[in-house]
Design an enzyme around this catalytic site. Structure first.
Site, PDB file in Angstrom:
ATOM      1  N   ASP A 361       5.274 126.212  37.624  1.00 48.43           N
ATOM      2  CA  ASP A 361       6.533 125.637  38.069  1.00 48.43           C
ATOM      3  C   ASP A 361       7.418 126.730  38.671  1.00 48.43           C
ATOM      4  O   ASP A 361       7.553 127.821  38.107  1.00 48.43           O
ATOM      5  CB  ASP A 361       7.236 124.988  36.870  1.00 48.43           C
ATOM      6  CG  ASP A 361       8.565 124.372  37.233  1.00 48.43           C
ATOM      7  OD1 ASP A 361       8.566 123.378  37.967  1.00 48.43           O
ATOM      8  OD2 ASP A 361       9.607 124.893  36.768  1.00 48.43           O
ATOM      9  N   GLU A 397       3.660 126.295  42.497  1.00 46.69           N
ATOM     10  CA  GLU A 397       4.710 125.553  43.179  1.00 46.69           C
ATOM     11  C   GLU A 397       5.492 126.634  43.923  1.00 46.69           C
ATOM     12  O   GLU A 397       6.290 127.357  43.322  1.00 46.69           O
ATOM     13  CB  GLU A 397       5.614 124.814  42.193  1.00 46.69           C
ATOM     14  CG  GLU A 397       6.685 124.001  42.899  1.00 46.69           C
ATOM     15  CD  GLU A 397       7.674 123.355  41.943  1.00 46.69           C
ATOM     16  OE1 GLU A 397       8.150 122.248  42.263  1.00 46.69           O
ATOM     17  OE2 GLU A 397       7.975 123.948  40.896  1.00 46.69           O
TER      18      GLU A 397
END
Length: 559
Positions: A361, A397
């Site tokens: 993330d 990401e």
């Protein structure tokens, strides 16, 4: 030589030996438990033992008088798996200088392999007096032990029955992004007590569904133990997605069918073993860029009270935190001890829990050196040289909310990336946006404009139309605008530019022509996804037209 701690007045027959500084955390060796905690700037550390998760007071308090290289440690021969514990860490309380020690706060072990219970929000969880005119510069003397989850000593033994990683090559991989609770919570063919749990994911009904769908890897939204923000809990909402980690080694107990004092670890392992037997890989969505402690007004739950300046990026005025994540804080991956906890966590999930890869993330945050994202950062270097972590699937990401944070196509070799440019281009093409045909050809054939300079193959591109964050596939063709009123933020949260087309009506409609157009658009989008070069990622429920009623930020449904 053994010693009696001067702090063992609550249980005078508790014996503690010096122990070892490695490994960090609580490690059971079959005869006793070694406890080790990194706290560079602390002046004293106390280990507190509890009998039940609801205990308001520790029954024993042991001073960790041994200190090696900023690690405080002790060995307790009478402690066994299932033991509940926490730490009290002493030191200066000087927020303006970056120090936020407060021994009135019981702290979760950053290396805890299991965490019992959840937070019961109370002002005692904050290092300062909530409502005081001096705000976080004030000092709280309230004891937080009655309100905070306890760390758990676990037994790592498990019969893997010769389990092996499937090691599916990227060019044969189909990723299915899903949520442990959401995927099985309402499934009528799964026993009710297993729905919404790790055991539910590992159930034969779930696995057969995944195999019939053609999935080769299941990407689980965060399973690291996380907290529900106080403002959400007080509104009757919950942090459903889980991007608010407080324990990088602990599978969240809320997804366990029977977890109280460590059973969640065994249940998670059983889930992985069952999926592997079916040839399905397990990828974890991991959040190492921040923790659930928030900004300077946040609670003192673990890292902040153990060594605030040793874990977080602080501003020039060290009272405040750098925030590249939008959550209030950013872990400082430039520091050796932070890199160590990230690496130790990754290796633990690979070697002990047998997972097959990670989706990072806001990965750009981890690559920031002084401020800018640096593809030669220590984070990338240490990942690439590690003989364990470098051999699993690593998916970034490739953005954060900081300046220069959009890094699609700029991650080093060995990394795959969520290709946000693929998502945007395909959405634009099928909604009829101008001048996207040339770019569509690039995206459809592997995005060589992004990856060829580094000799990266099309499999560096994780292609997706939708993800957990944003509209579902059905909502993408049913709404022009977001409808996030249920989140309680006046529809001000979430992305406003969705590249969506409602096909002629906003939301549900009885018009057969509009519904047929929507069905055709969904088929167009999915066909494009699965025929494109690269690695396709399907979001759970898109195959059956799951809807969030136009909510493109559905992270906080009601409890």
């Amino acid at each position: 030589m053994c010693f009696l701690s001067p702090y063992t007045t609550l249980l005078m027959n508790m014996i503690a030996y010096p122990g070892q500084p490695y490994p960090l955390g609580a490690t059971w060796d079959g005869k006793g438990v070694n406890f080790a905690l990194y706290a560079e700037c602390a002046t004293n550390v106390e280990l507190c033992l509890f009998k039940t998760p609801k205990d308001e007071t520790e029954y024993a308090k042991i001073a960790l008088v041994e200190r090696s290289n900023h690690v405080w440690h002790a060995y307790l021969p009478d402690v066994k798996p299932g033991q509940l514990y926490g730490f009290r860490v002493h030191g200066p309380y000087e927020p303006q200088n970056g120090f936020r020690f407060n021994a009135n706060k019981l702290l979760i072990d950053p290396y805890a392999k299991a965490i019992a219970g959840r937070i019961d929000w109370h002002d005692a969880l904050f290092g300062y007096e909530v409502g005081h005119p001096d705000e976080d510069l004030s000092f709280s003397e309230l004891d937080s032990a009655p309100f905070i989850p306890k760390s758990v000593v676990v037994d790592s033994a498990f019969d893997w029955e010769g389990d092996q990683h499937p090691k599916t090559p990227y060019h044969k991989t189909v990723i299915y992004e899903t949520h442990v609770k959401g995927f099985t919570k309402l499934h009528p063919d799964i026993p009710e007590n297993l729905r919404g749990t790790y055991a539910g994911i590992g159930h034969e009904v779930t696995i057969q569904y995944l195999k019939d769908l053609g999935v080769t890897a299941i990407e689980l939204m965060p399973v690291h133990h996380f907290i529900v923000d106080r403002h959400l809990a007080e509104q009757g909402l919950t942090n459903y997605w889980g991007y608010n980690t407080i324990g990088f080694f602990a599978p969240d107990v809320r997804y366990s069918s029977n977890g109280v004092t460590g059973e969640q670890v065994t249940e998670f392992k059983s889930m992985v073993k069952a999926l592997h037997k079916a040839g399905i890989e397990v990828i974890l969505d991991v959040v190492y860029n921040h923790t659930g402690e928030g900004n300077h007004f946040g609670p003192t739950l673990s890292y902040r009270g153990i060594d605030n300046a040793g874990y977080y990026r602080l501003t020039e005025n060290r009272r405040y935190y750098m925030d590249y994540t939008g959550t209030g804080n950013t872990l400082n991956a430039r520091l050796p001890n932070v890199l160590r906890i990230i690496m130790d966590s990754l290796r633990y999930w690979i070697l002990e829990m047998h997972v097959d890869g990670f989706r990072f993330d806001l990965a750009a945050t981890l690559a920031r050196e002084l401020h800018e994202v640096d593809r030669l950062s220590a984070f990338f270097d240490i990942i690439h040289q590690d003989p364990v972590i470098s051999q699993v699937k690593l998916i970034a990401e490739p953005w954060d909310i900081g300046e220069g944070g959009y890094q699609v196509g700029k991650f080093p070799p060995e990394w795959a990336e969520w290709n946000g440019k693929y998502r945007d281009c395909v959405r634009d093409y099928w909604r009829g946006a101008d001048s996207v045909l040339g770019e569509l050809a690039e995206r459809f054939t592997g995005s060589s404009d992004l990856y060829k300079e580094d000799y990266r193959r099309p499999t560096a591109s994780i292609n997706f139309i939708t993800a957990h964050d944003g509209f579902t596939l059905h909502d993408l063709v049913s709404y022009n605008e977001k409808h996030n009123e249920a989140n309680g933020e006046g529809n001000n949260d979430g992305e406003s530019h969705n590249r969506s087309w409602n096909c002629g009506a906003e939301g549900p409609t009885d018009d057969p022509m509009i519904n047929e157009t929507r069905a055709r658009q969904k088929r167009n989008l999915l066909t494009t996804l699965f025929l494109s070069q690269g690695v396709p990622m399907l979001v759970a429920g898109d195959e059956i037209s799951r809807t969030q009623n136009g909510n493109n930020n559905a992270y906080c449904p009601g409890q």
